[in-house]
Scaffold this active site. Structure first.
Site, mmCIF file in Angstrom:
data_model
loop_
_atom_site.group_PDB
_atom_site.id
_atom_site.type_symbol
_atom_site.label_atom_id
_atom_site.label_comp_id
_atom_site.label_asym_id
_atom_site.label_seq_id
_atom_site.Cartn_x
_atom_site.Cartn_y
_atom_site.Cartn_z
ATOM 1 N N GLY A 86 -13.331 -3.043 -6.358
ATOM 2 C CA GLY A 86 -13.074 -3.346 -4.947
ATOM 3 C C GLY A 86 -14.067 -2.656 -4.031
ATOM 4 O O GLY A 86 -13.686 -2.051 -3.025
ATOM 5 N N ALA A 87 -15.354 -2.764 -4.378
ATOM 6 C CA ALA A 87 -16.369 -2.088 -3.555
ATOM 7 C C ALA A 87 -17.011 -3.047 -2.551
ATOM 8 O O ALA A 87 -18.071 -2.759 -2.010
ATOM 9 C CB ALA A 87 -17.424 -1.445 -4.451
ATOM 10 N N GLY B 173 -14.212 -1.785 2.943
ATOM 11 C CA GLY B 173 -13.342 -0.620 3.147
ATOM 12 C C GLY B 173 -13.793 0.634 2.432
ATOM 13 O O GLY B 173 -14.982 0.982 2.393
ATOM 14 N N GLY C 292 -13.844 1.395 -0.767
ATOM 15 C CA GLY C 292 -14.630 1.194 -1.989
ATOM 16 C C GLY C 292 -16.113 1.077 -1.700
ATOM 17 O O GLY C 292 -16.948 1.632 -2.433
ATOM 18 N N SER D 231 -1.495 6.114 -2.866
ATOM 19 C CA SER D 231 -1.198 6.213 -1.431
ATOM 20 C C SER D 231 0.064 7.041 -1.208
ATOM 21 O O SER D 231 1.011 6.977 -2.003
ATOM 22 C CB SER D 231 -0.996 4.824 -0.838
ATOM 23 O OG SER D 231 -0.520 4.935 0.492
ATOM 24 N N TYR E 255 3.757 -3.260 -2.481
ATOM 25 C CA TYR E 255 2.577 -2.405 -2.325
ATOM 26 C C TYR E 255 2.992 -0.943 -2.568
ATOM 27 O O TYR E 255 2.335 -0.215 -3.306
ATOM 28 C CB TYR E 255 1.980 -2.576 -0.917
ATOM 29 C CG TYR E 255 0.820 -1.656 -0.661
ATOM 30 C CD1 TYR E 255 -0.422 -1.877 -1.254
ATOM 31 C CD2 TYR E 255 0.967 -0.523 0.148
ATOM 32 C CE1 TYR E 255 -1.487 -1.016 -1.043
ATOM 33 C CE2 TYR E 255 -0.095 0.338 0.371
ATOM 34 C CZ TYR E 255 -1.321 0.085 -0.220
ATOM 35 O OH TYR E 255 -2.373 0.953 -0.014
#
Ligand code: NAP
Length: 336
Positions: free
Chosen positions: A60-61, A64, A66, A189, A214
């Site tokens: 996920g780069a 955001g 990443g 998180s 989530y």
């Protein structure tokens, strides 16, 4: 007519102008103070740790946290593999990182964490083409606001945030073990505290509140990391997880209107930037300070405590066993 006259008189009154100016100045001051608060409370990673000769995967780069993690590691000389579901976005990010860091060792690889098939194809490619893997950063994440199942019949948020990374870790573990002092970093998180981990319902059949999954997935991230660290004891591979802070990133894009209007004000005014958000990931990926630290949870580059539920060993063990079944781990796959 009288109403309109009155309104016109009020709008023209100097006291109204003074009050409006006061409100605007007050709002801007409050936002600046909140930004300043976010700045001074952010843990920065200042160590000059070099990453030359090291290979890192950041999932996920493409945006955001990443993207900034990949950039920071590229600046330090690492060969960075951008693992993303959209190759076009990946190539754009690659160009941007090469331009800003002058590091040409950036590679884009296709990975959709919500698909077990894609995870297997990605891992097969990495195992075939890479000689070493120093750091695996499980950063990609999603918070779906609609209830959906993947092609494997798994709820999308749980599939992307927990089951995909769980399978990927298994499929890359031999490469990680072959690389001296390698690390696994999991971006969890603090919002895990809003959920409980119901082991009888890891893949809901339906949900009246899809975003809840989530929080559950982030809870699973923590239990997974702690159990992973226990299982990897003595293997030379460490595993730690983190909370990046509340960050102005794409993760909030699925919040529905009108909630999103208010949220956007808070996000823009109060939340930290993605660069601030990547500090703890980068710290865990390359700091000498945590070279031998494993099974811990970090925030602002410092170790933090967890709830008793998140550190429950039997719960984590059971989650592990159930996850093996959900991802259909085969006898021929590496066991951890
Ligand atoms: N932002 C925060 O305040 C906050 C707080 C605590 C934890 N986190 C965690 O931080 C991590 C990074 O999130 P972010 O805030 O940077 O959000 P973001 O801007 O939305 O970035 C998420 C990244 O994950 C990728 N992704 C989503 N689904 C994927 C899939 N199925 N396969 C592969 N990649 C996928 C996205 O790719 P696309 O570009 O293709 O969408 C994007 O690159 C997440 O694990 C999140 O849970 C964030």
């Amino acid at each position: 007519m009288i109403g309109a006259d009155l309104l016109f008189t009020v709008l023209k009154h100097p006291a109204f102008h003074a009050l409006t100016a006061l409100l605007v100045v007050g709002f801007l001051t409050a936002v600046s103070l909140l930004k300043f608060y976010a700045y001074v409370t952010c843990g920065y990673f200042h160590e000059k740790a070099e990453m030359k000769g090291k290979t890192v995967i950041v999932t996920g780069a493409t945006g955001g946290i990443g993207k900034e993690t990949a950039r920071e590691l590229a600046k330090r000389g690492a060969r960075v593999l951008i693992a993303c579901r959209n190759a076009e976005s990946g190539e754009k990010v690659k160009e941007e990182i090469v331009r800003s860091t002058k590091n040409e060792q950036i590679v884009v690889k296709k990975l959709d964490l919500s698909s077990l098939k894609s995870v297997r194809e990605f891992a097969e490619d990495i195992n075939r083409t890479e000689q070493r893997l120093d750091v695996l950063i499980h950063n990609a994440g999603t918070a779906e606001n609609k209830f959906k199942k993947t092609e494997d019949g798994i709820e999308v948020t749980m599939a992307t945030n927990h089951f995909g990374p769980f399978l990927l870790t298994h499929l890359l573990i031999d490469l990680l073990k072959r690389t001296e002092s390698s690390r696994i970093v999991v971006v969890a998180s603090e919002l895990y505290r809003l959920a409980s981990l119901n082991l009888n319902n890891l893949n809901p059949a339906s949900s009246w509140c899809p975003p809840y999954w989530y929080y559950v997935s982030k809870y699973a991230n923590i239990c997974f990391t702690l159990e992973l660290a226990r299982r990897l004891e003595g293997s030379g591979v460490t595993a730690n997880c983190l909370h990046p802070g509340m960050i102005d990133s794409g993760i909030w894009r699925n919040v529905p209107v009108p909630l999103s209007w208010g949220l956007q004000l808070i996000v823009k005014g109060f939340f930290k930037t993605p660069l601030q958000g990547c500090q703890t990931s980068v710290f865990l990926a390359c700091s000498e300070e945590v070279k031998n630290v494993t099974g811990k949870y970090f925030m602002d580059c410092k170790e933090k405590g967890l709830s008793s539920g998140a550190t429950d060993v039997s719960k984590a063990k059971k989650l592990w066993e159930l996850s093996e079944k959900f991802v259909n781990l085969k006898n021929t796959d590496p066991k951890i």
